[in-house]
Design a protein around this motif. Structure first.
Motif, PDB file in Angstrom:
ATOM      1  N   LYS A 147      76.711 127.299  92.788  1.00  0.00           N
ATOM      2  CA  LYS A 147      76.543 126.148  93.671  1.00  0.00           C
ATOM      3  C   LYS A 147      75.180 126.209  94.362  1.00  0.00           C
ATOM      4  O   LYS A 147      74.464 125.208  94.436  1.00  0.00           O
ATOM      5  CB  LYS A 147      77.666 126.118  94.712  1.00  0.00           C
ATOM      6  CG  LYS A 147      77.530 124.996  95.718  1.00  0.00           C
ATOM      7  CD  LYS A 147      78.651 125.036  96.746  1.00  0.00           C
ATOM      8  CE  LYS A 147      78.470 123.953  97.797  1.00  0.00           C
ATOM      9  NZ  LYS A 147      79.546 124.004  98.804  1.00  0.00           N
TER      10      LYS A 147
ATOM     11  N   LEU B  40      72.419 125.218  91.974  1.00  0.00           N
ATOM     12  CA  LEU B  40      72.420 123.779  91.713  1.00  0.00           C
ATOM     13  C   LEU B  40      71.855 123.006  92.901  1.00  0.00           C
ATOM     14  O   LEU B  40      71.110 122.036  92.727  1.00  0.00           O
ATOM     15  CB  LEU B  40      73.828 123.299  91.370  1.00  0.00           C
ATOM     16  CG  LEU B  40      74.390 123.810  90.040  1.00  0.00           C
ATOM     17  CD1 LEU B  40      75.857 123.428  89.898  1.00  0.00           C
ATOM     18  CD2 LEU B  40      73.581 123.302  88.860  1.00  0.00           C
ATOM     19  N   LEU B  41      72.190 123.444  94.117  1.00  0.00           N
ATOM     20  CA  LEU B  41      71.648 122.790  95.306  1.00  0.00           C
ATOM     21  C   LEU B  41      70.137 122.978  95.400  1.00  0.00           C
ATOM     22  O   LEU B  41      69.409 122.047  95.769  1.00  0.00           O
ATOM     23  CB  LEU B  41      72.347 123.309  96.565  1.00  0.00           C
ATOM     24  CG  LEU B  41      73.825 122.954  96.702  1.00  0.00           C
ATOM     25  CD1 LEU B  41      74.444 123.661  97.905  1.00  0.00           C
ATOM     26  CD2 LEU B  41      74.024 121.462  96.788  1.00  0.00           C
TER      27      LEU B  41
ATOM     28  N   ALA C 278      68.604 120.648  92.832  1.00  0.00           N
ATOM     29  CA  ALA C 278      68.665 119.270  93.313  1.00  0.00           C
ATOM     30  C   ALA C 278      67.583 119.010  94.357  1.00  0.00           C
ATOM     31  O   ALA C 278      66.941 117.950  94.352  1.00  0.00           O
ATOM     32  CB  ALA C 278      70.046 118.975  93.894  1.00  0.00           C
TER      33      ALA C 278
ATOM     34  N   LEU D 225      73.070 115.656  96.507  1.00  0.00           N
ATOM     35  CA  LEU D 225      74.347 115.972  95.875  1.00  0.00           C
ATOM     36  C   LEU D 225      75.490 115.870  96.876  1.00  0.00           C
ATOM     37  O   LEU D 225      76.548 116.459  96.679  1.00  0.00           O
ATOM     38  CB  LEU D 225      74.312 117.376  95.270  1.00  0.00           C
ATOM     39  CG  LEU D 225      73.311 117.631  94.144  1.00  0.00           C
ATOM     40  CD1 LEU D 225      73.413 119.071  93.653  1.00  0.00           C
ATOM     41  CD2 LEU D 225      73.525 116.668  93.004  1.00  0.00           C
ATOM     42  N   ASN D 226      75.284 115.114  97.947  1.00  0.00           N
ATOM     43  CA  ASN D 226      76.288 115.020  99.012  1.00  0.00           C
ATOM     44  C   ASN D 226      77.637 114.525  98.522  1.00  0.00           C
ATOM     45  O   ASN D 226      78.658 114.954  99.015  1.00  0.00           O
ATOM     46  CB  ASN D 226      75.784 114.116 100.145  1.00  0.00           C
ATOM     47  CG  ASN D 226      74.673 114.776 100.931  1.00  0.00           C
ATOM     48  OD1 ASN D 226      74.533 115.997 100.912  1.00  0.00           O
ATOM     49  ND2 ASN D 226      73.864 113.974 101.600  1.00  0.00           N
TER      50      ASN D 226
ATOM     51  N   ALA E 131      78.967 115.017  95.586  1.00  0.00           N
ATOM     52  CA  ALA E 131      79.550 115.902  94.571  1.00  0.00           C
ATOM     53  C   ALA E 131      80.481 116.904  95.240  1.00  0.00           C
ATOM     54  O   ALA E 131      80.103 117.592  96.174  1.00  0.00           O
ATOM     55  CB  ALA E 131      78.455 116.620  93.801  1.00  0.00           C
TER      56      ALA E 131
ATOM     57  N   ASN F  41      81.085 121.873  91.083  1.00  0.00           N
ATOM     58  CA  ASN F  41      79.939 122.109  90.206  1.00  0.00           C
ATOM     59  C   ASN F  41      79.864 121.149  89.025  1.00  0.00           C
ATOM     60  O   ASN F  41      78.771 120.694  88.695  1.00  0.00           O
ATOM     61  CB  ASN F  41      79.897 123.560  89.733  1.00  0.00           C
ATOM     62  CG  ASN F  41      79.184 124.449  90.726  1.00  0.00           C
ATOM     63  OD1 ASN F  41      78.750 123.999  91.779  1.00  0.00           O
ATOM     64  ND2 ASN F  41      79.064 125.731  90.401  1.00  0.00           N
TER      65      ASN F  41
ATOM     66  N   GLU G 103      80.583 118.041  88.928  1.00  0.00           N
ATOM     67  CA  GLU G 103      79.994 116.807  89.453  1.00  0.00           C
ATOM     68  C   GLU G 103      78.522 117.009  89.781  1.00  0.00           C
ATOM     69  O   GLU G 103      77.699 116.116  89.543  1.00  0.00           O
ATOM     70  CB  GLU G 103      80.760 116.326  90.686  1.00  0.00           C
ATOM     71  CG  GLU G 103      82.138 115.807  90.351  1.00  0.00           C
ATOM     72  CD  GLU G 103      82.911 115.329  91.578  1.00  0.00           C
ATOM     73  OE1 GLU G 103      82.330 115.223  92.681  1.00  0.00           O
ATOM     74  OE2 GLU G 103      84.113 115.052  91.426  1.00  0.00           O
ATOM     75  N   ARG G 104      78.168 118.158  90.341  1.00  0.00           N
ATOM     76  CA  ARG G 104      76.762 118.457  90.626  1.00  0.00           C
ATOM     77  C   ARG G 104      75.951 118.489  89.334  1.00  0.00           C
ATOM     78  O   ARG G 104      74.855 117.935  89.256  1.00  0.00           O
ATOM     79  CB  ARG G 104      76.653 119.798  91.355  1.00  0.00           C
ATOM     80  CG  ARG G 104      77.189 119.782  92.763  1.00  0.00           C
ATOM     81  CD  ARG G 104      77.077 121.161  93.445  1.00  0.00           C
ATOM     82  NE  ARG G 104      77.850 121.139  94.662  1.00  0.00           N
ATOM     83  CZ  ARG G 104      79.107 121.584  94.778  1.00  0.00           C
ATOM     84  NH1 ARG G 104      79.719 122.140  93.750  1.00  0.00           N
ATOM     85  NH2 ARG G 104      79.745 121.489  95.919  1.00  0.00           N
TER      86      ARG G 104
ATOM     87  N   ILE H  65      72.745 116.121  88.294  1.00  0.00           N
ATOM     88  CA  ILE H  65      71.455 116.734  87.950  1.00  0.00           C
ATOM     89  C   ILE H  65      71.059 116.377  86.530  1.00  0.00           C
ATOM     90  O   ILE H  65      69.906 116.007  86.265  1.00  0.00           O
ATOM     91  CB  ILE H  65      71.509 118.260  88.162  1.00  0.00           C
ATOM     92  CG1 ILE H  65      71.590 118.576  89.661  1.00  0.00           C
ATOM     93  CG2 ILE H  65      70.299 118.939  87.528  1.00  0.00           C
ATOM     94  CD1 ILE H  65      71.891 120.022  89.986  1.00  0.00           C
TER      95      ILE H  65
END
Length: 100
Positions: free
Chosen positions: A13, A16-17, A20, A27-28, A30, A33, A35-36, A40
């Motif tokens: 996570k 991924l953040l 992003a 990614l607010n 999402a 993971n 969905e993230r 992305i």
């Protein structure tokens, strides 16, 4: 400078953040993971010019599941399929006959 590499599905996570943030996307909405990763990947697909940016180059050219793309995959000696066509063809599964 951070260089991003590897498959998105293998990232945490926090990774991924960070990615992003580097892509300047939110990614607010999402919740997890997958969905993230979807958000992305949509950005990467919509911004092909990032292929030329050393920070993001190695995120391109991968199939789902982390498999690397090949320039062409040979199905038989007469037909070569590119990466897009490979995603559209049905999976080949081998059946095992169970002995009774």
């Amino acid at each position: 400078t951070v260089v991003f590499s590897g498959s998105l599905s293998s990232k945490s996570k926090a990774d991924l953040l960070e990615l992003a943030q580097a892509l300047d996307i939110s990614l607010n909405g999402a919740r997890n993971n997958p969905e993230r990763i979807f958000l992305i990947q949509a950005q990467l697909d919509g911004r092909p010019q990032l292929k030329d940016d050393p920070k993001f180059t190695s995120l391109y050219g991968r199939l789902p599941g982390g498999q690397k793309r090949t320039h062409a995959s040979i199905v038989d000696e007469n037909t070569a399929l590119g990466p897009a066509e490979l995603l559209l063809r049905p999976a080949i599964r081998r059946r095992l006959n169970h002995l009774q």
